[in-house]
Design an enzyme around this catalytic site. Sequence first.
Site, short mmCIF file in Angstrom:
data_model
loop_
_atom_site.label_atom_id
_atom_site.label_comp_id
_atom_site.label_asym_id
_atom_site.label_seq_id
_atom_site.Cartn_x
_atom_site.Cartn_y
_atom_site.Cartn_z
N GLU A 32 30.02 68.59 -13.97
CA GLU A 32 29.06 69.30 -13.26
C GLU A 32 28.66 68.14 -12.23
N LYS A 33 28.78 68.39 -10.96
CA LYS A 33 28.62 67.21 -10.15
C LYS A 33 27.10 67.31 -9.60
N GLY A 180 21.08 87.84 9.58
CA GLY A 180 22.02 88.51 8.56
C GLY A 180 20.81 89.57 7.47
N LEU A 186 16.63 89.40 3.77
CA LEU A 186 15.69 89.95 2.86
C LEU A 186 14.65 89.12 1.85
N GLY A 272 25.71 85.43 4.07
CA GLY A 272 27.13 85.64 2.90
C GLY A 272 26.96 84.22 2.87
N LEU A 321 27.09 87.37 -8.13
CA LEU A 321 25.99 87.36 -9.27
C LEU A 321 25.65 87.11 -10.05
N ALA A 322 25.13 86.81 -10.78
CA ALA A 322 24.33 85.52 -11.45
C ALA A 322 25.21 86.15 -12.95
N HIS A 446 5.15 107.62 -20.35
CA HIS A 446 4.26 108.15 -19.68
C HIS A 446 3.06 107.73 -20.04
P1 FAD Z 1 27.67 78.19 -9.33
O1 FAD Z 1 26.14 78.92 -9.74
O2 FAD Z 1 27.44 78.22 -7.88
O3 FAD Z 1 27.61 77.23 -10.15
C1 FAD Z 1 28.50 76.04 -10.26
C2 FAD Z 1 28.68 74.99 -10.31
O4 FAD Z 1 29.42 74.04 -10.00
C3 FAD Z 1 27.61 74.02 -9.52
O5 FAD Z 1 26.75 74.14 -9.64
C4 FAD Z 1 28.03 73.02 -7.99
O6 FAD Z 1 27.59 71.99 -8.44
C5 FAD Z 1 30.00 72.45 -9.81
N1 FAD Z 1 30.68 72.37 -9.72
C6 FAD Z 1 31.70 72.93 -8.24
N2 FAD Z 1 32.40 72.27 -8.25
C7 FAD Z 1 33.13 71.46 -8.48
C8 FAD Z 1 33.68 70.64 -9.23
N3 FAD Z 1 34.20 70.30 -8.38
N4 FAD Z 1 33.71 69.38 -9.86
C9 FAD Z 1 32.23 69.40 -11.17
N5 FAD Z 1 31.30 70.33 -10.69
C10 FAD Z 1 31.41 71.15 -9.60
N6 FAD Z 1 22.20 86.52 -8.19
C11 FAD Z 1 21.76 87.11 -8.82
O7 FAD Z 1 22.74 88.21 -10.07
N7 FAD Z 1 20.42 87.37 -9.15
C12 FAD Z 1 19.40 86.46 -8.42
O8 FAD Z 1 18.78 86.83 -7.81
C13 FAD Z 1 20.53 86.43 -7.41
N8 FAD Z 1 19.76 85.09 -6.11
C14 FAD Z 1 20.35 84.59 -5.33
C15 FAD Z 1 19.23 84.15 -4.18
C16 FAD Z 1 19.92 82.74 -3.79
C17 FAD Z 1 18.95 82.07 -2.55
C18 FAD Z 1 21.22 82.64 -3.75
C19 FAD Z 1 22.13 81.91 -2.54
C20 FAD Z 1 22.01 83.36 -4.40
C21 FAD Z 1 21.61 83.61 -5.59
N9 FAD Z 1 22.60 85.05 -6.38
C22 FAD Z 1 21.62 86.09 -7.18
C23 FAD Z 1 23.42 83.94 -6.43
C24 FAD Z 1 23.88 83.36 -8.01
O9 FAD Z 1 23.27 82.79 -8.00
C25 FAD Z 1 25.65 83.58 -7.92
O10 FAD Z 1 26.54 84.86 -7.79
C26 FAD Z 1 26.23 82.52 -9.18
O11 FAD Z 1 25.06 81.45 -9.54
C27 FAD Z 1 27.09 82.39 -9.17
O12 FAD Z 1 27.06 81.21 -10.38
P2 FAD Z 1 28.60 80.77 -10.89
O13 FAD Z 1 28.92 80.22 -11.85
O14 FAD Z 1 30.02 81.48 -10.75
O15 FAD Z 1 28.50 79.36 -9.41
P1 NAI Z 2 24.90 89.34 2.35
O1 NAI Z 2 26.51 89.75 2.15
O2 NAI Z 2 24.27 90.32 1.35
O3 NAI Z 2 24.35 89.42 3.65
C1 NAI Z 2 24.97 89.42 5.21
C2 NAI Z 2 24.45 90.17 6.19
O4 NAI Z 2 24.43 89.25 6.99
C3 NAI Z 2 24.70 90.92 6.49
O5 NAI Z 2 24.30 92.20 6.32
C4 NAI Z 2 26.44 90.95 7.76
O6 NAI Z 2 26.56 92.34 8.17
C5 NAI Z 2 25.72 90.22 8.52
N1 NAI Z 2 25.72 89.17 9.04
C6 NAI Z 2 27.31 88.60 8.96
N2 NAI Z 2 27.59 88.23 9.96
C7 NAI Z 2 26.40 87.68 10.75
C8 NAI Z 2 26.49 87.77 12.33
N3 NAI Z 2 27.11 86.45 13.38
N4 NAI Z 2 24.93 88.04 12.90
C9 NAI Z 2 24.58 88.66 12.05
N5 NAI Z 2 24.55 89.15 11.47
C10 NAI Z 2 25.36 88.69 10.28
O7 NAI Z 2 25.24 87.39 2.17
P2 NAI Z 2 23.67 86.76 2.01
O8 NAI Z 2 22.62 87.24 2.29
O9 NAI Z 2 23.77 85.64 2.64
O10 NAI Z 2 23.83 86.66 0.43
C11 NAI Z 2 25.03 85.62 -0.16
C12 NAI Z 2 25.26 86.11 -1.43
O11 NAI Z 2 24.87 85.60 -1.92
C13 NAI Z 2 25.81 87.99 -1.48
O12 NAI Z 2 26.79 88.21 -1.92
C14 NAI Z 2 24.92 88.35 -3.14
O13 NAI Z 2 25.61 88.96 -3.79
C15 NAI Z 2 24.15 87.48 -3.27
N6 NAI Z 2 22.32 87.41 -3.55
C16 NAI Z 2 22.26 88.15 -4.23
C17 NAI Z 2 20.79 88.27 -4.59
C18 NAI Z 2 19.96 89.02 -5.78
O14 NAI Z 2 21.16 89.69 -6.58
N7 NAI Z 2 18.79 89.76 -5.85
C19 NAI Z 2 19.67 87.04 -4.06
C20 NAI Z 2 20.61 87.00 -2.94
C21 NAI Z 2 21.37 86.57 -2.51
#
Ligand code: FAD
Ligand code: NAI
Length: 468
Positions: A32-33, A180, A186, A272, A321-322, A446
């Site tokens: 992990e970096k 977005g 949102l 995105g 998604l996580a 209920h």
């Molecule tokens: P990541 O969690 O991105 O982890 C990748 C890791 O790899 C990082 O720690 C990075 O430092 C490390 N890494 C990368 N390259 C290297 C390398 N070469 N060497 C060593 N380490 C490296 N998803 C949900 O399901 N529910 C949510 O509520 C939700 N909320 C979110 C809210 C926000 C604001 C954001 C940004 C995302 C959210 N997500 C949510 C999306 C979720 O965080 C990701 O889908 C998830 O973390 C992806 O897991 P991953 O293991 O693929 O990658």
């Molecule tokens: P998103 O793909 O959900 O939404 C991006 C939005 O930006 C889209 O509606 C798109 O039409 C719009 N958009 C793109 N280019 C634009 C432009 N130039 N001007 C105006 N609108 C524009 O991506 P978001 O919200 O950044 O989330 C990224 C990922 O993180 C998602 O794919 C989601 O799976 C994950 N995530 C999941 C959460 C959860 O599970 N609750 C919470 C937060 C993130």
Amino acid sequence: MQYDVVVIGSGPGGYVGAIRCAQLGLKTAVIEKYKTFGGTCLNVGCIPSKALLDSSEHFHNAAHTFKTHGIVLKDLKVDMPQMIARKNDVVNQNTAGITYLFKKNKIDSFEGIGSFVDKNTIMITKEGGETETLTAKNVIIASGSKPTVLPFLPIDKKRIITSTEALNIQEVPKQMIVIGGGVIGLELGSVYARLGTKVSVIEFLPSIIATMDAGLGKELQRVLKKSLGMEFYMNHKVTGATTKGKTVTVTAENAKGEQIHLDADYCIVAVGRTAYTAGLNLEAIGIKTEERGNKIPVNEHLETSVPGVFAIGDVIRGAMLAHKAEDEGIYVAERIAGQKPHINYNLIPGVVYTWPEVASVGYTEEQLKENGTKYKAGSFPFKASGRAKASMDTDGFVKVLADAETDEILGVHMIGPRVADVIAEAVVAMEFRASAEDIARICHAHPTYTEALKEAAMAATENRAIHI
Ligand code: FAD
Ligand code: NAI
């Protein structure tokens, strides 16, 4: 150092995959970096955003609904540094939990950037530049994703920010622009709107959360406008942004070419996320990422074109998604151990943690129409739910879509109180290929929000919901 499996990245894909590998008796290492484990999800994603959503929801309720409940508060105010400190504490508890789990499962961990020398050799480059090499029979790439950046709108991390910086703002902004209308925009827009910020969302498409069932975005937009005063500029393409002192000005235009200019303290760019592969040196093993989204191509067993090199989570196709990343981590670990695991990608639930919450699983009504599937739909509004009336959370509905002939549930879409939890019942039912009538005949406690799912299933079965 020789391992059965080396995992690159410790997000929910990587750390869960590593633990499953260790449980199956495979000698496992994680690279992990970052200084802490847990990836985007634990450090700057799911966990901190939910911590702030919970805090801001308490404040909003205290300011707006406590009075109706007969609770009177005086001098209510937000202590933003404390809110952020609590969020950081929640993050620390979670990341420390992964350190504990790695130790418990005898997983070796290495801090640094992991890159391929060849398919069985990974070099770790540490902060000071020193290197170390590991050899592995199998490698799992779980390097995740990073926010997508618009080429004409550079992130300065001060006023024009991504979700990462938005989790650390130390004051309540007066105005905020969110580019977005997706999940991040949102959720984080809601955090600040609940604290009193005037939030304007600019969305390119005609609908927010556009990939979900169409009815959900429509209802969510209505409620966010009504309860939080959020403003929506739909069908607007952002064309640029400039900053002057503490003010950022964003320009956008609609389909007719008409321009708008909005001023704010901060602009969150949430358009995105893009797969993250920098530093992996994929060229050394001949892996080419896809042009769109930079994803690593994998086959149905999540193996790349190089045997023994797998990829999971945000860095490959599918929902970012996580829980999807976690399930893929387990899948690959079990494949490496010679088992025959399975993932049903159609049944990965999607949740938006706004209030009301939004949750969805299976086919949307639009997909069923497009596929030509004959289906029946049953809906139930929360305003007819006794539990929802008691908590004053009457916005939203549950919709059940079932096959017109067999009654098998094909999709469930909800917006309402605590539907992030209610959706689990729909996922279980669909995994067991339940019919709408099965849900309709199961006894639900209920008063609970889950009764709305039962009523929607009754409505889908024979239009025999009781309370509407
Ligand atoms: P990541 O969690 O991105 O982890 C990748 C890791 O790899 C990082 O720690 C990075 O430092 C490390 N890494 C990368 N390259 C290297 C390398 N070469 N060497 C060593 N380490 C490296 N998803 C949900 O399901 N529910 C949510 O509520 C939700 N909320 C979110 C809210 C926000 C604001 C954001 C940004 C995302 C959210 N997500 C949510 C999306 C979720 O965080 C990701 O889908 C998830 O973390 C992806 O897991 P991953 O293991 O693929 O990658
Ligand atoms: P998103 O793909 O959900 O939404 C991006 C939005 O930006 C889209 O509606 C798109 O039409 C719009 N958009 C793109 N280019 C634009 C432009 N130039 N001007 C105006 N609108 C524009 O991506 P978001 O919200 O950044 O989330 C990224 C990922 O993180 C998602 O794919 C989601 O799976 C994950 N995530 C999941 C959460 C959860 O599970 N609750 C919470 C937060 C993130």
